[in-house]
Design a protein around this motif. Structure first.
Motif, PDB file in Angstrom:
ATOM      1  N   SER A  51      35.047  75.731  -1.314  1.00 50.82           N
ATOM      2  CA  SER A  51      34.903  76.573  -0.112  1.00 50.82           C
ATOM      3  C   SER A  51      36.098  77.492   0.051  1.00 50.82           C
ATOM      4  CB  SER A  51      34.755  75.692   1.132  1.00 50.82           C
ATOM      5  OG  SER A  51      33.606  74.887   1.043  1.00 50.82           O
ATOM      6  N   VAL A  52      37.291  76.949  -0.145  1.00 54.21           N
ATOM      7  CA  VAL A  52      38.499  77.771  -0.014  1.00 54.21           C
ATOM      8  C   VAL A  52      38.503  78.873  -1.069  1.00 54.21           C
ATOM      9  CG1 VAL A  52      41.007  77.769  -0.254  1.00 54.21           C
ATOM     10  CG2 VAL A  52      39.892  75.967   1.043  1.00 54.21           C
ATOM     11  N   THR A  53      38.111  78.515  -2.295  1.00 61.13           N
ATOM     12  CA  THR A  53      38.078  79.505  -3.378  1.00 61.13           C
ATOM     13  C   THR A  53      37.100  80.629  -3.066  1.00 61.13           C
ATOM     14  OG1 THR A  53      38.620  77.798  -5.017  1.00 61.13           O
ATOM     15  CG2 THR A  53      37.674  79.835  -5.847  1.00 61.13           C
ATOM     16  N   LEU A  54      35.925  80.273  -2.550  1.00 60.44           N
ATOM     17  CA  LEU A  54      34.895  81.275  -2.271  1.00 60.44           C
ATOM     18  C   LEU A  54      35.220  82.117  -1.039  1.00 60.44           C
ATOM     19  CD1 LEU A  54      31.682  79.159  -3.002  1.00 60.44           C
ATOM     20  CD2 LEU A  54      32.747  80.889  -4.464  1.00 60.44           C
ATOM     21  N   LEU A  55      35.909  81.523  -0.056  1.00 64.84           N
ATOM     22  CA  LEU A  55      36.201  82.231   1.193  1.00 64.84           C
ATOM     23  C   LEU A  55      37.451  83.096   1.114  1.00 64.84           C
ATOM     24  CD1 LEU A  55      35.428  79.463   3.844  1.00 64.84           C
ATOM     25  CD2 LEU A  55      34.115  81.551   3.426  1.00 64.84           C
ATOM     26  N   SER A  56      38.284  82.863   0.096  1.00 62.72           N
ATOM     27  CA  SER A  56      39.529  83.627  -0.013  1.00 62.72           C
ATOM     28  C   SER A  56      39.208  85.120  -0.183  1.00 62.72           C
ATOM     29  CB  SER A  56      40.360  83.135  -1.196  1.00 62.72           C
ATOM     30  OG  SER A  56      39.664  83.304  -2.408  1.00 62.72           O
ATOM     31  N   GLY A  57      39.971  85.949   0.484  1.00 64.92           N
ATOM     32  CA  GLY A  57      39.755  87.386   0.403  1.00 64.92           C
ATOM     33  C   GLY A  57      38.611  87.882   1.250  1.00 64.92           C
ATOM     34  N   ARG A  58      38.112  87.054   2.177  1.00 66.57           N
ATOM     35  CA  ARG A  58      36.982  87.478   3.027  1.00 66.57           C
ATOM     36  C   ARG A  58      37.437  87.836   4.440  1.00 66.57           C
ATOM     37  NH1 ARG A  58      32.095  85.661   0.701  1.00 66.57           N
ATOM     38  NH2 ARG A  58      32.408  85.809  -1.550  1.00 66.57           N
ATOM     39  N   GLY A  59      38.622  88.387   4.570  1.00 59.61           N
ATOM     40  CA  GLY A  59      39.063  88.846   5.886  1.00 59.61           C
ATOM     41  C   GLY A  59      40.170  88.010   6.500  1.00 59.61           C
ATOM     42  N   TYR A  60      40.502  86.885   5.877  1.00 59.87           N
ATOM     43  CA  TYR A  60      41.585  86.048   6.392  1.00 59.87           C
ATOM     44  C   TYR A  60      42.692  85.937   5.352  1.00 59.87           C
ATOM     45  CZ  TYR A  60      38.311  84.480   9.998  1.00 59.87           C
ATOM     46  OH  TYR A  60      37.439  84.444  11.040  1.00 59.87           O
TER      47      TYR A  60
ATOM     48  N   ALA B 150      41.120  91.595 -19.829  1.00 61.55           N
ATOM     49  CA  ALA B 150      41.102  92.393 -21.056  1.00 61.55           C
ATOM     50  C   ALA B 150      40.847  91.521 -22.288  1.00 61.55           C
ATOM     51  CB  ALA B 150      42.434  93.136 -21.211  1.00 61.55           C
ATOM     52  N   ALA B 151      41.260  90.261 -22.193  1.00 60.81           N
ATOM     53  CA  ALA B 151      41.051  89.329 -23.313  1.00 60.81           C
ATOM     54  C   ALA B 151      39.712  88.600 -23.217  1.00 60.81           C
ATOM     55  CB  ALA B 151      42.190  88.313 -23.346  1.00 60.81           C
ATOM     56  N   GLY B 152      38.891  88.991 -22.242  1.00 64.26           N
ATOM     57  CA  GLY B 152      37.580  88.374 -22.096  1.00 64.26           C
ATOM     58  C   GLY B 152      37.589  87.073 -21.322  1.00 64.26           C
ATOM     59  N   ILE B 153      38.666  86.831 -20.576  1.00 64.98           N
ATOM     60  CA  ILE B 153      38.795  85.604 -19.784  1.00 64.98           C
ATOM     61  C   ILE B 153      38.513  85.940 -18.321  1.00 64.98           C
ATOM     62  CG2 ILE B 153      40.384  83.793 -19.017  1.00 64.98           C
ATOM     63  CD1 ILE B 153      41.941  84.297 -21.658  1.00 64.98           C
ATOM     64  N   ASP B 154      37.657  85.168 -17.691  1.00 60.48           N
ATOM     65  CA  ASP B 154      37.329  85.366 -16.278  1.00 60.48           C
ATOM     66  C   ASP B 154      38.304  84.566 -15.412  1.00 60.48           C
ATOM     67  OD1 ASP B 154      36.293  85.685 -13.786  1.00 60.48           O
ATOM     68  OD2 ASP B 154      34.306  84.861 -14.230  1.00 60.48           O
ATOM     69  N   PRO B 155      39.241  85.226 -14.719  1.00 68.78           N
ATOM     70  CA  PRO B 155      40.216  84.493 -13.890  1.00 68.78           C
ATOM     71  C   PRO B 155      39.558  83.624 -12.826  1.00 68.78           C
ATOM     72  CG  PRO B 155      40.891  86.783 -14.152  1.00 68.78           C
ATOM     73  CD  PRO B 155      39.482  86.676 -14.678  1.00 68.78           C
ATOM     74  N   ARG B 156      38.421  84.080 -12.297  1.00 65.84           N
ATOM     75  CA  ARG B 156      37.719  83.316 -11.269  1.00 65.84           C
ATOM     76  C   ARG B 156      37.212  81.988 -11.836  1.00 65.84           C
ATOM     77  NH1 ARG B 156      38.083  84.650  -5.836  1.00 65.84           N
ATOM     78  NH2 ARG B 156      36.245  83.965  -4.708  1.00 65.84           N
ATOM     79  N   ARG B 157      36.702  82.049 -13.067  1.00 63.82           N
ATOM     80  CA  ARG B 157      36.211  80.828 -13.706  1.00 63.82           C
ATOM     81  C   ARG B 157      37.358  79.848 -13.928  1.00 63.82           C
ATOM     82  NH1 ARG B 157      34.352  82.200 -19.341  1.00 63.82           N
ATOM     83  NH2 ARG B 157      36.603  82.137 -19.677  1.00 63.82           N
ATOM     84  N   GLU B 158      38.495  80.353 -14.363  1.00 64.95           N
ATOM     85  CA  GLU B 158      39.646  79.472 -14.598  1.00 64.95           C
ATOM     86  C   GLU B 158      40.143  78.871 -13.283  1.00 64.95           C
ATOM     87  OE1 GLU B 158      40.110  78.739 -17.662  1.00 64.95           O
ATOM     88  OE2 GLU B 158      38.677  80.304 -18.180  1.00 64.95           O
ATOM     89  N   GLU B 159      40.034  79.632 -12.204  1.00 66.37           N
ATOM     90  CA  GLU B 159      40.409  79.106 -10.895  1.00 66.37           C
ATOM     91  C   GLU B 159      39.484  77.955 -10.497  1.00 66.37           C
ATOM     92  OE1 GLU B 159      41.371  80.773  -6.372  1.00 66.37           O
ATOM     93  OE2 GLU B 159      40.763  82.143  -7.959  1.00 66.37           O
TER      94      GLU B 159
END
Length: 265
Positions: free
Chosen positions: A72-81, A161-170
């Motif tokens: 939940s925290v990962t998905l809500l981050s950057g949503r206005g808070y 750029a290396a084809g790595i999804d930072p969101r997935r790693e998070e």
């Protein structure tokens, strides 16, 4: 047999928890995710209440709620808070709701202090199986994704750029953190889990030349603190979970002081 000795089981439980927390703690330090760890750990008390209410293993309930909170925290981050605001609200709200939920459990003998601060001396063979299975899962997951996790941590743009999804790693870190929280409840409790994630890694940082070395040194420091805290607790008759954290905090203070003296000389 050796595992019939409660001190041996306690030592193995503490060492297993330190092994699980050390590599993950390095990423928590590098990413400045300390409050994220707090929010996930505090939510685990709600998982304890859920487990007791449904007569399911404590590990399962704590893992489910920790996963829900971390995701939940990962998905809500950057949503206005701001992240620190969001984490502060969710961490303390989860702990409060968990404590309220526990108060509604009737007919169940519950030592709340054991879940808040740990009860390592009561670790059973079954608990050891859970702790070491969780440690193996976390270490294996972090080792498997090490390069991708490190790249995403150091430079998200380079990772893309290396084809790595930072969101997935998070999300990988989120999963590993939830497992560590569920594993560590028995040893240090929900209020002290973040300390075992952060302090060994922070202590190891000045002595490590590479990220891999930092993870290994942090694991050694965590294991030494678990063993040393157990012995100090036994000798002085102090609460074991807080004593383990006090020992690792003392190691951090000594390392910091020693580093400053070396730089000054």
């Amino acid at each position: 047999m050796m595992l019939d000795d409660f001190m041996t089981r306690a030592a193995l439980g503490g060492i297993g928890t330190a092994l699980a927390a050390a590599p993950l703690g390095c990423f928590v330090v590098w990413r400045r995710m300390a409050y994220f760890g707090d929010a996930t750990a505090h939510a685990a008390i709600l998982g304890v209440a859920l487990s007791l209410a449904l007569a399911m293993p404590i590990f399962a309930g704590a893992l489910v709620i920790a996963l829900v909170m971390a995701t939940s925290v990962t998905l809500l981050s950057g949503r206005g808070y701001a992240m620190d605001t969001l984490l502060g609200v969710m961490a303390h709200s989860a702990l409060a709701f968990g404590l309220v939920a526990v108060s509604f459990l009737e007919g169940i003998q519950l030592d709340l202090m054991a879940y808040l601060f740990g009860d390592i001396l009561s670790v059973s063979r079954g608990d050891l199986g859970v702790i070491w299975s969780g440690a193996a899962l976390v270490v294996g997951l972090v080792a498997w994704r090490w390069s991708a996790l490190l790249t995403a941590t150091l430079n998200p743009d380079l990772a893309r750029a290396a084809g790595i999804d930072p969101r997935r790693e998070e999300l990988v870190l989120t999963l590993a953190l939830a497992v560590v929280v569920a594993v560590a409840i028995k040893v240090v409790g929900v209020l002290l889990i973040t300390a075992m994630l952060i302090i060994p890694a922070a202590t190891a940082r000045p002595f490590a030349r590479t990220p891999e070395a930092m993870a290994v040194i942090a694991a050694g420091i965590g294991m030494a603190a678990a063993w040393g805290g157990l012995l100090v607790s036994y000798r002085l008759d102090t609460p074991t979970g807080p004593t383990i954290v006090a020992v690792v905090a003392s190691l951090f203070a000594l390392a910091t002081l020693g580093g400053r003296l070396l730089r000054a000389s």
